[in-house]
Every structure is written in structure tokens, then in C-alpha cells.
Motif scaffolding. Sequence first.
Motif, PDB file in Angstrom:
ATOM      1  N   THR A   2       0.835  -1.194   0.000  1.00 38.23           N
ATOM      2  CA  THR A   2       0.000   0.000   0.000  1.00 38.23           C
ATOM      3  C   THR A   2       0.873   1.248   0.000  1.00 38.23           C
ATOM      4  N   LEU A   3       0.271   2.354  -0.410  1.00 43.51           N
ATOM      5  CA  LEU A   3       1.017   3.612  -0.544  1.00 43.51           C
ATOM      6  C   LEU A   3       0.917   4.463   0.716  1.00 43.51           C
ATOM      7  N   VAL A   4      -0.300   4.676   1.214  1.00 46.31           N
ATOM      8  CA  VAL A   4      -0.510   5.495   2.403  1.00 46.31           C
ATOM      9  C   VAL A   4      -1.360   4.755   3.433  1.00 46.31           C
ATOM     10  N   LEU A   5      -2.472   4.202   3.000  1.00 51.86           N
ATOM     11  CA  LEU A   5      -3.393   3.524   3.903  1.00 51.86           C
ATOM     12  C   LEU A   5      -3.045   2.042   4.022  1.00 51.86           C
ATOM     13  N   HIS A   6      -3.318   1.458   5.159  1.00 51.17           N
ATOM     14  CA  HIS A   6      -2.900   0.081   5.405  1.00 51.17           C
ATOM     15  C   HIS A   6      -3.871  -0.957   4.847  1.00 51.17           C
ATOM     16  N   ASP A   7      -5.089  -0.565   4.606  1.00 50.32           N
ATOM     17  CA  ASP A   7      -6.065  -1.474   4.008  1.00 50.32           C
ATOM     18  C   ASP A   7      -5.926  -1.422   2.491  1.00 50.32           C
ATOM     19  N   ASP A   8      -5.855  -2.586   1.840  1.00 53.27           N
ATOM     20  CA  ASP A   8      -5.622  -2.639   0.390  1.00 53.27           C
ATOM     21  C   ASP A   8      -6.693  -1.886  -0.388  1.00 53.27           C
ATOM     22  N   LEU A   9      -7.959  -2.099  -0.042  1.00 55.04           N
ATOM     23  CA  LEU A   9      -9.040  -1.463  -0.781  1.00 55.04           C
ATOM     24  C   LEU A   9      -9.059   0.048  -0.554  1.00 55.04           C
ATOM     25  N   PHE A  10      -8.932   0.457   0.685  1.00 55.42           N
ATOM     26  CA  PHE A  10      -8.919   1.892   0.973  1.00 55.42           C
ATOM     27  C   PHE A  10      -7.757   2.566   0.243  1.00 55.42           C
ATOM     28  N   ASP A  11      -6.599   1.928   0.267  1.00 57.33           N
ATOM     29  CA  ASP A  11      -5.442   2.523  -0.395  1.00 57.33           C
ATOM     30  C   ASP A  11      -5.649   2.575  -1.908  1.00 57.33           C
ATOM     31  N   ALA A  12      -6.248   1.530  -2.477  1.00 58.65           N
ATOM     32  CA  ALA A  12      -6.501   1.519  -3.918  1.00 58.65           C
ATOM     33  C   ALA A  12      -7.445   2.641  -4.319  1.00 58.65           C
ATOM     34  N   GLN A  13      -8.424   2.918  -3.488  1.00 56.87           N
ATOM     35  CA  GLN A  13      -9.362   3.994  -3.814  1.00 56.87           C
ATOM     36  C   GLN A  13      -8.731   5.367  -3.599  1.00 56.87           C
ATOM     37  N   VAL A  15      -5.519   5.867  -4.282  1.00 58.81           N
ATOM     38  CA  VAL A  15      -4.723   5.978  -5.506  1.00 58.81           C
ATOM     39  C   VAL A  15      -5.612   6.363  -6.678  1.00 58.81           C
ATOM     40  N   ARG A  16      -6.818   5.841  -6.710  1.00 56.30           N
ATOM     41  CA  ARG A  16      -7.775   6.188  -7.773  1.00 56.30           C
ATOM     42  C   ARG A  16      -8.069   7.686  -7.768  1.00 56.30           C
ATOM     43  N   ALA A  17      -8.321   8.241  -6.606  1.00 57.77           N
ATOM     44  CA  ALA A  17      -8.574   9.689  -6.520  1.00 57.77           C
ATOM     45  C   ALA A  17      -7.338  10.476  -6.931  1.00 57.77           C
ATOM     46  N   LEU A  18      -6.178  10.021  -6.470  1.00 55.38           N
ATOM     47  CA  LEU A  18      -4.925  10.707  -6.748  1.00 55.38           C
ATOM     48  C   LEU A  18      -4.542  10.637  -8.224  1.00 55.38           C
ATOM     49  N   ALA A  19      -4.977   9.574  -8.901  1.00 53.90           N
ATOM     50  CA  ALA A  19      -4.572   9.341 -10.290  1.00 53.90           C
ATOM     51  C   ALA A  19      -5.012  10.445 -11.235  1.00 53.90           C
ATOM     52  N   TYR A  20      -5.962  11.267 -10.813  1.00 56.26           N
ATOM     53  CA  TYR A  20      -6.517  12.274 -11.716  1.00 56.26           C
ATOM     54  C   TYR A  20      -5.839  13.633 -11.601  1.00 56.26           C
ATOM     55  N   GLY A  25      -8.373  16.484 -11.886  1.00 55.73           N
ATOM     56  CA  GLY A  25      -9.340  16.083 -10.871  1.00 55.73           C
ATOM     57  C   GLY A  25      -8.784  15.927  -9.480  1.00 55.73           C
ATOM     58  N   ALA A  26      -7.521  16.252  -9.265  1.00 59.82           N
ATOM     59  CA  ALA A  26      -6.938  16.053  -7.942  1.00 59.82           C
ATOM     60  C   ALA A  26      -5.700  16.926  -7.779  1.00 59.82           C
ATOM     61  N   GLU A  27      -5.333  17.134  -6.527  1.00 57.54           N
ATOM     62  CA  GLU A  27      -4.088  17.815  -6.174  1.00 57.54           C
ATOM     63  C   GLU A  27      -3.343  16.894  -5.207  1.00 57.54           C
ATOM     64  N   LEU A  28      -2.053  16.697  -5.436  1.00 54.81           N
ATOM     65  CA  LEU A  28      -1.256  15.739  -4.679  1.00 54.81           C
ATOM     66  C   LEU A  28      -1.377  15.964  -3.173  1.00 54.81           C
ATOM     67  N   GLY A  29      -1.144  17.183  -2.726  1.00 60.94           N
ATOM     68  CA  GLY A  29      -1.157  17.460  -1.294  1.00 60.94           C
ATOM     69  C   GLY A  29      -2.515  17.243  -0.662  1.00 60.94           C
ATOM     70  N   GLU A  30      -3.568  17.665  -1.356  1.00 59.03           N
ATOM     71  CA  GLU A  30      -4.922  17.475  -0.808  1.00 59.03           C
ATOM     72  C   GLU A  30      -5.224  16.001  -0.600  1.00 59.03           C
ATOM     73  N   CYS A  31      -4.859  15.168  -1.570  1.00 56.47           N
ATOM     74  CA  CYS A  31      -5.168  13.741  -1.483  1.00 56.47           C
ATOM     75  C   CYS A  31      -4.363  13.067  -0.376  1.00 56.47           C
ATOM     76  N   ILE A  32      -3.066  13.353  -0.307  1.00 54.66           N
ATOM     77  CA  ILE A  32      -2.232  12.714   0.704  1.00 54.66           C
ATOM     78  C   ILE A  32      -2.650  13.145   2.102  1.00 54.66           C
ATOM     79  N   ALA A  33      -2.912  14.435   2.286  1.00 53.24           N
ATOM     80  CA  ALA A  33      -3.332  14.921   3.603  1.00 53.24           C
ATOM     81  C   ALA A  33      -4.645  14.285   4.031  1.00 53.24           C
ATOM     82  N   THR A  34      -5.567  14.139   3.085  1.00 47.98           N
ATOM     83  CA  THR A  34      -6.851  13.512   3.405  1.00 47.98           C
ATOM     84  C   THR A  34      -6.648  12.062   3.808  1.00 47.98           C
ATOM     85  N   ALA A  35      -5.847  11.336   3.041  1.00 45.74           N
ATOM     86  CA  ALA A  35      -5.608   9.927   3.337  1.00 45.74           C
ATOM     87  C   ALA A  35      -4.949   9.752   4.705  1.00 45.74           C
TER      88      ALA A  35
END
Length: 416
Positions: A2-13, A15-20, A25-35
Motif C-alpha cells: 500500500t502507498l498510504v493507507l494500510h487497508d488494500d481497498l482503501f489505499d486503492a481507492q 490511488v484512484r482519486a490521486l490518479a486524476y 481532478g486532484a491535487e497531490l497534497g490534498e489527497c495525501i493529507a486527506t488519506a
Amino acid sequence: MTLVLHDDLFDAQFVRALAYVRSGGAELGECIATARRITRTDPELWYREWLATAERAEQAAGASSLAGDLPSARDAYLRASNYYRTAGLFLMGAPVDDRFRHTAAKQTETFRTGTALFASPPEVLEIPYEGTTLPGYFFRASDDGSPRPTVILTNGYDGTVEELYFANGAAALERGYHVLAFDGPGQGSVILDQGIPFRADWENVVGPVVDVAVARPDVDADRLVLIGWSFGGYTAPRAATGEHRLAACVADSGPYDLWDALVSRIPGVLAHQLPDGNRIALAVLQKALESTMRKPSAGWALRRNLWVHGVDDAMGFLDIAPQYTLKGREHLIRCPTFVCHTAGDDISADARAMADALVCPHEYVEFGHDDDVSGHCEMDGRAVFHERLFRWLAGVLGDPTTPGGHRPAHPAGALT
């Protein structure tokens, strides 16, 4: 891993938000801080934190708009749309949670507000379909009015027509293709507001969409491409078995046979009893599936699937699964077809078998370690996916910016 979150599904989702990021559709800092604020595998916490980020982005968009900074307003509205969609994700299921209705409505509202600020805003479509309409958007790569090749985007289980812009639409527009994105039965507002569940015969869904496309003077009717994403990786080639006005088809990470994909996840001793074996074994399986559904992460996909397919329980889902297969229909696909899979993605594990069964011209691509791509639908490598796809598509259809391009080597409707 996983990248940030320890649960595989949560982390995959996440990454999905971050991918945009690249498609707006996304900003790096906003996504990481939220996660990082999501400290446990809790759908409620996920909802609250992504909702807070979405609302903050929307507020920033409004402030920029009032200040006359329309580019900043546009960008923030688009990010808010993606974050609202992400916030409601783990609330999907029956009965419908009012909070999910709220985030779904907000992701559409902010997307439309943001895209209205494009140099060439999209047209909002209502596509006639069996006594009702399907929601869609038409994005123009150019306003010169000349006919262009057009990609039609179809979704999977939990995406929305708005998300399709971030996932594939922006990349197609950059390369000179018009884009027609839509939600079909079982998807987006069609299941949420109209209660219309999925159907296996997607050719009867895509047909009315193609009717709308070919009626437009700015669409080159000889160069229509259907791109299916996630479960759309099944529905797109399924549509191509019956809708022969397509010049090309793309199956991005879908199942070849839904039944096979489901049964492969069930322990063999129980799987061997399906569909109508030992009653005691089947009762044990039903209890196990019911137990799984109650788990916040492990049960989410099954809860979602029951809702979008309009079935009441897990055994009912297994009952309808055999309808969703390409086996025995592969020879009906006449247009060149692109099939892909990411190593380790069990949802599209049989993609190679699907490609090998095709009799039409086709390309099979497996992404993996050598490409630095992982996850379902190449979510951490969408740019790599787009490189491979549009390079292939240019070889099939020619230069999208040239009127008429060149005739495809294998025109739609021609078997080879």
C-alpha cells in the motif's frame, strides 16, 4: 504494497482519486493529507474526511470565481467533483444512504460548474433509451465543426459519467478525439435516481448512444471507438458483438466471464457445489457470504454489486452471473479490439484468454513491473496505458486531427 493507507481497498481507492492529478481532478497534497487523516478502516471516517476536502475545494472555487479568477475556479470545481465522488464511495449499497445521494449530486453539480468554464464547454446529453434517458456529455476536441473520430466511454460498477472525463476523456481530447461519455443501466444516476440495474446485453445500451453520435455532423461515423473501463471491459466487447457501427473497441481490465471471476474467489470445496449442489454446503456458502458483506472493506464490493445488479442477496448475484459472459460470442466482434490487463489484477485475470479467443484483429497488452504499473485499471499508470492505447488506435484509425484520416485496415463490420 500500500502507498498510504494500510487497508488494500482503501489505499486503492485513494490511488484512484490521486490518479486524476494530470487530468485536473486532484491535487497531490490534498489527497495525501486527506488519506493521512483516515487512521482506521472505517467507511464513516473515510466519508467525513473526503467530504471535508471536497467542501474546502468547492469553497475555494467559489472564492476564485467571485474574484474573477476563472481558471482557478474551474480547477477547484473539478477537484471537488472527484473528491465528492470519492467521499461517497464506501456508502454504496441498498438501502441507499442519503449521504451517498448528497455526494453523488454534488459531484455532478461541481463537475458541471467547472466544465462550464472550459474554453469549449461540454454539451449535457439526455440520450433516449427505452422510454427514459441516459445522462451523458459530449466534449469537442475542436470547434471547427469538421467530423472527428469520437470515443464513446462506458463505465464499470462504481464510477460515474463525470469520472470518465478524468479517467479517459481528457486524454482523448488532448489527442484530437471528440468524447461522448455516458452512464448506462446500473451506473451513476441511472441506478441511483432511476433504479435501473445492470443488464448483460450491453449492445442494446450502446446502440442508442451510437444513434446519437452518428446523427451529429461533427462526428466521423466511420471512426467510432468504444472504450470500456473496469466492468466496462466486459460490457464494451459485449456491445461490439451486436453493435457493428464501431470502428474499434477497447476492453480495459474487465472480466471475460463474470461467473468464472466470482467462483475463483470461493474455496474449492464450496465452489464445486455451485450452482445447485449439496444444500448444506450451499447454506454454509450463503452464511459465509453474508458474513463477508458485513465487513467494512472486504464486503464492500459485494454490497455494491448486489445493488447495481438489482438482486437481494449474494446467492441471487451468483444466479445471474452466468449471463455476463463473452464465451461463445467472441466471433461476433468484427472491429479491431484492444484488450489489456495489469499483472496481479484478479478481476481481469482471464483477459489473455479473452484476447486469444477473438477472431477480429486485436492487440493484447499486459502491464506490470517493467512498466511501473500496478493495480486494477492501471490506476497508478494511466499515462502509460494511454500511451499504448492511443498509439494502437492511431494505427487503426489514422490521425484524428486529419478529416477522414485514413480508412482503417479492417473497417468496422469486416471480419478477418
